[in-house]
Write a protein that holds these residues in place. Structure first.
Motif, PDB file in Angstrom:
ATOM      1  N   ALA A 133      55.099  67.374   6.264  1.00  0.00           N
ATOM      2  CA  ALA A 133      54.175  66.650   7.137  1.00  0.00           C
ATOM      3  C   ALA A 133      54.806  66.390   8.502  1.00  0.00           C
ATOM      4  O   ALA A 133      54.153  66.528   9.539  1.00  0.00           O
ATOM      5  CB  ALA A 133      53.753  65.341   6.473  1.00  0.00           C
ATOM      6  N   THR A 134      56.085  66.012   8.521  1.00  0.00           N
ATOM      7  CA  THR A 134      56.780  65.779   9.783  1.00  0.00           C
ATOM      8  C   THR A 134      56.880  67.062  10.598  1.00  0.00           C
ATOM      9  O   THR A 134      56.692  67.054  11.824  1.00  0.00           O
ATOM     10  CB  THR A 134      58.185  65.226   9.512  1.00  0.00           C
ATOM     11  OG1 THR A 134      58.081  64.017   8.751  1.00  0.00           O
ATOM     12  CG2 THR A 134      58.915  64.930  10.814  1.00  0.00           C
ATOM     13  N   ALA A 135      57.177  68.196   9.921  1.00  0.00           N
ATOM     14  CA  ALA A 135      57.259  69.475  10.631  1.00  0.00           C
ATOM     15  C   ALA A 135      55.914  69.868  11.230  1.00  0.00           C
ATOM     16  O   ALA A 135      55.854  70.412  12.346  1.00  0.00           O
ATOM     17  CB  ALA A 135      57.746  70.556   9.668  1.00  0.00           C
ATOM     18  N   GLU A 177      64.889  68.843  11.869  1.00  0.00           N
ATOM     19  CA  GLU A 177      65.308  69.578  13.058  1.00  0.00           C
ATOM     20  C   GLU A 177      64.314  70.696  13.349  1.00  0.00           C
ATOM     21  O   GLU A 177      64.047  71.543  12.484  1.00  0.00           O
ATOM     22  CB  GLU A 177      66.708  70.160  12.847  1.00  0.00           C
ATOM     23  CG  GLU A 177      67.270  70.831  14.082  1.00  0.00           C
ATOM     24  CD  GLU A 177      68.659  71.367  13.859  1.00  0.00           C
ATOM     25  OE1 GLU A 177      69.181  72.058  14.761  1.00  0.00           O
ATOM     26  OE2 GLU A 177      69.218  71.109  12.771  1.00  0.00           O
ATOM     27  N   ASP A 178      63.759  70.683  14.544  1.00  0.00           N
ATOM     28  CA  ASP A 178      62.742  71.662  14.923  1.00  0.00           C
ATOM     29  C   ASP A 178      63.432  72.961  15.328  1.00  0.00           C
ATOM     30  O   ASP A 178      63.870  73.138  16.463  1.00  0.00           O
ATOM     31  CB  ASP A 178      61.897  71.121  16.081  1.00  0.00           C
ATOM     32  CG  ASP A 178      60.628  71.937  16.280  1.00  0.00           C
ATOM     33  OD1 ASP A 178      60.384  72.846  15.461  1.00  0.00           O
ATOM     34  OD2 ASP A 178      59.890  71.678  17.247  1.00  0.00           O
ATOM     35  N   LYS A 179      63.528  73.879  14.388  1.00  0.00           N
ATOM     36  CA  LYS A 179      64.228  75.141  14.632  1.00  0.00           C
ATOM     37  C   LYS A 179      63.493  76.278  13.940  1.00  0.00           C
ATOM     38  O   LYS A 179      62.563  76.056  13.157  1.00  0.00           O
ATOM     39  CB  LYS A 179      65.669  75.056  14.101  1.00  0.00           C
ATOM     40  CG  LYS A 179      65.741  74.797  12.597  1.00  0.00           C
ATOM     41  CD  LYS A 179      67.176  74.688  12.127  1.00  0.00           C
ATOM     42  CE  LYS A 179      67.223  74.432  10.611  1.00  0.00           C
ATOM     43  NZ  LYS A 179      68.613  74.319  10.108  1.00  0.00           N
ATOM     44  N   GLY A 180      63.908  77.490  14.264  1.00  0.00           N
ATOM     45  CA  GLY A 180      63.357  78.670  13.596  1.00  0.00           C
ATOM     46  C   GLY A 180      62.032  79.148  14.152  1.00  0.00           C
ATOM     47  O   GLY A 180      61.324  79.896  13.458  1.00  0.00           O
ATOM     48  N   LYS A 181      61.650  78.765  15.369  1.00  0.00           N
ATOM     49  CA  LYS A 181      60.356  79.181  15.909  1.00  0.00           C
ATOM     50  C   LYS A 181      60.268  80.697  16.049  1.00  0.00           C
ATOM     51  O   LYS A 181      59.241  81.302  15.738  1.00  0.00           O
ATOM     52  CB  LYS A 181      60.115  78.510  17.265  1.00  0.00           C
ATOM     53  CG  LYS A 181      59.914  77.002  17.181  1.00  0.00           C
ATOM     54  CD  LYS A 181      59.617  76.435  18.559  1.00  0.00           C
ATOM     55  CE  LYS A 181      59.383  74.931  18.485  1.00  0.00           C
ATOM     56  NZ  LYS A 181      59.097  74.351  19.819  1.00  0.00           N
ATOM     57  N   LEU A 182      61.348  81.321  16.540  1.00  0.00           N
ATOM     58  CA  LEU A 182      61.334  82.763  16.738  1.00  0.00           C
ATOM     59  C   LEU A 182      61.205  83.497  15.403  1.00  0.00           C
ATOM     60  O   LEU A 182      60.447  84.465  15.283  1.00  0.00           O
ATOM     61  CB  LEU A 182      62.614  83.194  17.459  1.00  0.00           C
ATOM     62  CG  LEU A 182      62.719  84.680  17.819  1.00  0.00           C
ATOM     63  CD1 LEU A 182      61.572  85.067  18.758  1.00  0.00           C
ATOM     64  CD2 LEU A 182      64.071  84.977  18.470  1.00  0.00           C
ATOM     65  N   LEU A 183      61.933  83.030  14.382  1.00  0.00           N
ATOM     66  CA  LEU A 183      61.854  83.657  13.063  1.00  0.00           C
ATOM     67  C   LEU A 183      60.466  83.490  12.457  1.00  0.00           C
ATOM     68  O   LEU A 183      59.932  84.414  11.839  1.00  0.00           O
ATOM     69  CB  LEU A 183      62.907  83.046  12.143  1.00  0.00           C
ATOM     70  CG  LEU A 183      62.940  83.560  10.695  1.00  0.00           C
ATOM     71  CD1 LEU A 183      63.153  85.066  10.669  1.00  0.00           C
ATOM     72  CD2 LEU A 183      64.006  82.840   9.893  1.00  0.00           C
ATOM     73  N   GLN A 184      59.868  82.333  12.644  1.00  0.00           N
ATOM     74  CA  GLN A 184      58.534  82.091  12.112  1.00  0.00           C
ATOM     75  C   GLN A 184      57.511  83.015  12.765  1.00  0.00           C
ATOM     76  O   GLN A 184      56.630  83.565  12.089  1.00  0.00           O
ATOM     77  CB  GLN A 184      58.150  80.627  12.323  1.00  0.00           C
ATOM     78  CG  GLN A 184      58.994  79.662  11.506  1.00  0.00           C
ATOM     79  CD  GLN A 184      58.981  78.261  12.057  1.00  0.00           C
ATOM     80  OE1 GLN A 184      58.102  77.887  12.828  1.00  0.00           O
ATOM     81  NE2 GLN A 184      59.959  77.454  11.672  1.00  0.00           N
TER      82      GLN A 184
END
Length: 263
Positions: free
Chosen positions: A144-146, A239-246
């Motif tokens: 939910a936070t993500a 931690e807001d990460k992995g946008k490129l991988l997603q």
């Protein structure tokens, strides 16, 4: 800094979630969600059993090597009745033009039907194990936070969180009510009519207590300005990460869909 999920109790979270600190637990929730789609679509590439079978074996090997054998067991438990039904429908009940490999009176087993059932079961198993792995290693609060961090409405995120916690909360409350009734001498065993009386005696306090809990939570949210607009903070840090991988995982669906259609 991400929240420490090893201290969270599974009593009030989704029934599939397992507390842990494996590498899959540490992956961003949306990355796991984005990986489910291309993995599931890849299982439909080709019209043979080999492609989904290889994907399934690789997924199982990775999970076992990561000490996530509970994910494999839960997936097998979910797939067992579905697989049995597929083999009965396609291998025994559905008629085919080819000669059966075995027959007992009106019942016959056909190799073509068994192959179709095995391929379908393997494709579904790839999807089931991917979804189960994601749900087992993602705490609903982190998910939910993500979602909120990526711009999803906090109301929709809370609706998901409340739905994920509803079933385990009701299960826990039902166990407490049943224990209380048994401590007062209420007989919960015996014949079918007696068990039905136990069920009705359990449903009323369960529904009443659930409605009271919903009302109390609604009042608590309103008193804290839940409906007010603006940016919100969360007690659960992700931690807001992995946008490129997603994005890469989601874009990989396009060629996989084309391959599944043409192959």
């Amino acid at each position: 800094m991400e929240a420490d999920t090893t201290t969270w109790s599974p009593a009030r979270v989704a029934a599939l979630y397992d507390v842990g600190s494996t590498w899959l637990h540490r992956v961003h929730p949306l990355t796991k969600l984005a990986a489910v789609l291309p993995l599931s679509v890849a299982g439909f590439a080709g019209d043979t059993f080999q492609v989904p079978a290889v994907l399934l074996l690789v997924a199982v090997a990775i999970l076992l090597a990561s000490r996530l054998w509970m994910v494999v067991l839960k997936s097998l438990r979910l797939m067992a009745p579905m697989t049995f039904a597929l083999f009965v429908i396609h291998g025994v009940v559905r008629p085919y033009d080819s000669e059966p490999i075995a027959s007992w009176g009106p019942i016959s087993i056909n190799a073509e039907g068994l192959a179709l059932a095995g391929t379908t079961a393997a494709r579904l198993a790839v999807f089931v194990i991917a979804v189960t792995a994601a749900m087992t290693t993602v705490h609903p609060k982190r998910f939910a936070t993500a979602l909120i961090q990526r711009g999803v409405s906090h109301k929709l995120a809370y609706a998901y969180l409340a739905g994920a916690e509803l079933l385990p909360e009701m299960r826990l409350r039902a166990a407490q009510i049943l224990d209380a009734q048994q401590s007062r001498g209420f007989d919960t065993k015996g014949s079918l009519p007696r068990r039905l009386r136990t069920l009705f005696a359990l449903l009323k306090p369960l529904l009443v207590s659930s409605l009271i809990a919903v009302e109390m939570r609604t009042l608590a949210l309103e008193s804290r300005g839940f409906a007010r607009p603006g940016r919100r903070t969360s007690a659960v840090a992700v931690e807001d990460k992995g946008k490129l991988l997603q994005k890469a995982l989601l874009l990989a669906v396009i060629p996989l869909v084309v391959l599944a259609i043409l192959w």
